[in-house]
Design a protein around this motif. Sequence first.
Motif, short mmCIF file in Angstrom:
data_model
loop_
_atom_site.label_atom_id
_atom_site.label_comp_id
_atom_site.label_asym_id
_atom_site.label_seq_id
_atom_site.Cartn_x
_atom_site.Cartn_y
_atom_site.Cartn_z
N ASN A 122 40.12 42.96 51.92
CA ASN A 122 40.72 41.67 52.25
C ASN A 122 42.13 41.96 52.76
O ASN A 122 43.01 42.32 51.97
CB ASN A 122 40.77 40.77 51.02
CG ASN A 122 41.28 39.39 51.33
OD1 ASN A 122 42.09 39.18 52.23
ND2 ASN A 122 40.79 38.40 50.58
N ARG A 148 38.14 37.13 43.94
CA ARG A 148 38.35 37.35 45.37
C ARG A 148 37.54 38.53 45.90
O ARG A 148 37.47 38.75 47.11
CB ARG A 148 39.84 37.57 45.65
CG ARG A 148 40.70 36.34 45.39
CD ARG A 148 42.06 36.48 46.05
NE ARG A 148 42.87 37.50 45.41
CZ ARG A 148 43.86 37.24 44.53
NH1 ARG A 148 44.11 35.98 44.19
NH2 ARG A 148 44.57 38.20 44.01
N THR A 150 34.24 38.90 45.11
CA THR A 150 32.82 38.55 45.07
C THR A 150 32.13 38.72 46.40
O THR A 150 31.07 39.35 46.51
CB THR A 150 32.65 37.10 44.59
OG1 THR A 150 33.24 36.96 43.29
CG2 THR A 150 31.18 36.74 44.51
N ARG A 151 32.71 38.18 47.47
CA ARG A 151 32.06 38.26 48.78
C ARG A 151 31.97 39.70 49.27
O ARG A 151 30.94 40.14 49.77
CB ARG A 151 32.83 37.41 49.80
CG ARG A 151 32.19 37.40 51.18
CD ARG A 151 32.99 36.55 52.15
NE ARG A 151 34.34 37.08 52.33
CZ ARG A 151 34.63 38.09 53.15
NH1 ARG A 151 33.68 38.69 53.84
NH2 ARG A 151 35.88 38.52 53.28
N LEU A 152 33.06 40.46 49.09
CA LEU A 152 33.06 41.84 49.55
C LEU A 152 32.03 42.68 48.77
O LEU A 152 31.31 43.50 49.36
CB LEU A 152 34.45 42.46 49.37
CG LEU A 152 35.57 41.91 50.27
CD1 LEU A 152 36.91 42.52 49.87
CD2 LEU A 152 35.27 42.23 51.74
N ASN A 154 29.29 41.54 47.23
CA ASN A 154 27.94 41.11 47.61
C ASN A 154 27.54 41.65 48.97
O ASN A 154 26.38 42.06 49.18
CB ASN A 154 27.85 39.59 47.59
CG ASN A 154 27.89 39.02 46.19
OD1 ASN A 154 27.58 39.71 45.21
ND2 ASN A 154 28.28 37.76 46.05
N ASP A 155 28.45 41.65 49.91
CA ASP A 155 28.15 42.17 51.25
C ASP A 155 27.78 43.65 51.18
O ASP A 155 26.80 44.08 51.81
CB ASP A 155 29.36 41.99 52.17
CG ASP A 155 29.58 40.55 52.57
OD1 ASP A 155 28.66 39.73 52.34
OD2 ASP A 155 30.66 40.23 53.10
N GLU A 156 28.53 44.42 50.42
CA GLU A 156 28.25 45.85 50.32
C GLU A 156 26.96 46.11 49.56
O GLU A 156 26.19 47.00 49.91
CB GLU A 156 29.42 46.57 49.63
CG GLU A 156 29.27 48.07 49.54
CD GLU A 156 29.15 48.73 50.89
OE1 GLU A 156 28.48 49.78 50.97
OE2 GLU A 156 29.71 48.20 51.87
N GLN A 158 24.29 44.07 49.41
CA GLN A 158 23.17 43.71 50.29
C GLN A 158 22.95 44.77 51.37
O GLN A 158 21.80 45.12 51.68
CB GLN A 158 23.43 42.35 50.91
CG GLN A 158 23.39 41.20 49.92
CD GLN A 158 23.82 39.87 50.53
OE1 GLN A 158 24.04 39.79 51.75
NE2 GLN A 158 23.93 38.84 49.72
#
Length: 236
Positions: A122, A148, A150-152, A154-156, A158
Motif C-alpha cells: 500500500n 488495511r 486484508t485486500r493485499l 487475499n489477492d496474494e 488467491q
Amino acid sequence: MAKRSSEPEKRQGFFSQMRSLFRFTRDVYGWLPWAQIAILIAGVLIGLILGFLIGGGTVLSLVLWGITGLMLGILGAMILMTRLSTKAMYQKIDGMPGATGHVLSTSLGRRWQASDTPVGINPKTQEAVYRTIGRGGIVIVGEGTRGRLTRLINDERQKSQRVAHGVPITVLYVGHGEDDIAIADLAKTIKKLPKTIDKATMATVIRRVESVSQSLTSLPIPKGIDPNRVRAQRPR
C-alpha cells in the motif's frame, strides 16, 4: 595522468569486524562488557582449579590450565556477544518498514526462497505483504495493520491458489497484537512448519508463482530499513 578519484573499498579485517560487532551490541546491552569480563575471569579460575586438581598444582600445570581457561573464556565471551548481537538487531528493526523482507531474505536458509522486496504494498501507508516458498508450502507474511492488509493478503492468497492448487498456504502477521508474530520469532516460526511438499514440487511452485507475480518496479518500496546500517558485520 589524472589521479583516480576513488579506490576499491577495503574489506574490514577480523578485529575491525569484532570491534564493530561489539559496539553495535553494546549500544543495546550496556552490560555486555561486564558480562564478558566475568566470563573471562570465570574461565581462568576454572582453569586454575583444574590445574590444582589434575596437574597437582605445579607452576607449569597452573600456567597451562590457566591459559586454557582463558581461551575458553574468550570463546564464551564471543559466543555471548554473537547471540546478543542477533537479539539487538531484531530490537532495532522491530516496527521498521521492510524489516520483514530483511528477515525472510537473510534468516530462512536455503530451504526457503524469499526476497526482501514485497509482493504487495500500500503506497500510502507502507503496509506490505511478503511471500516465501519452501518445503512447508507457501507462506504469506503481512507487515502492518491487519485491517488495511486484508485486500493485499487475499489477492496474494488467491494468486497462489490458482497456480499452486493443493499446496498449503500459511498466512502470518508481524506485529505485537493478538496472534501476531514478533519479528524476532518470524524465521523460527516458518522453519517449524511441517514439510508438506518435496523439492521438485517446491521448484515447480516457485516457477509458477513467479510467472504470475505482478511487477512492483513502479511501486515505492519501503525504505525504512537499511540492513547495512542495522546489522553489524559478522566476523568471517
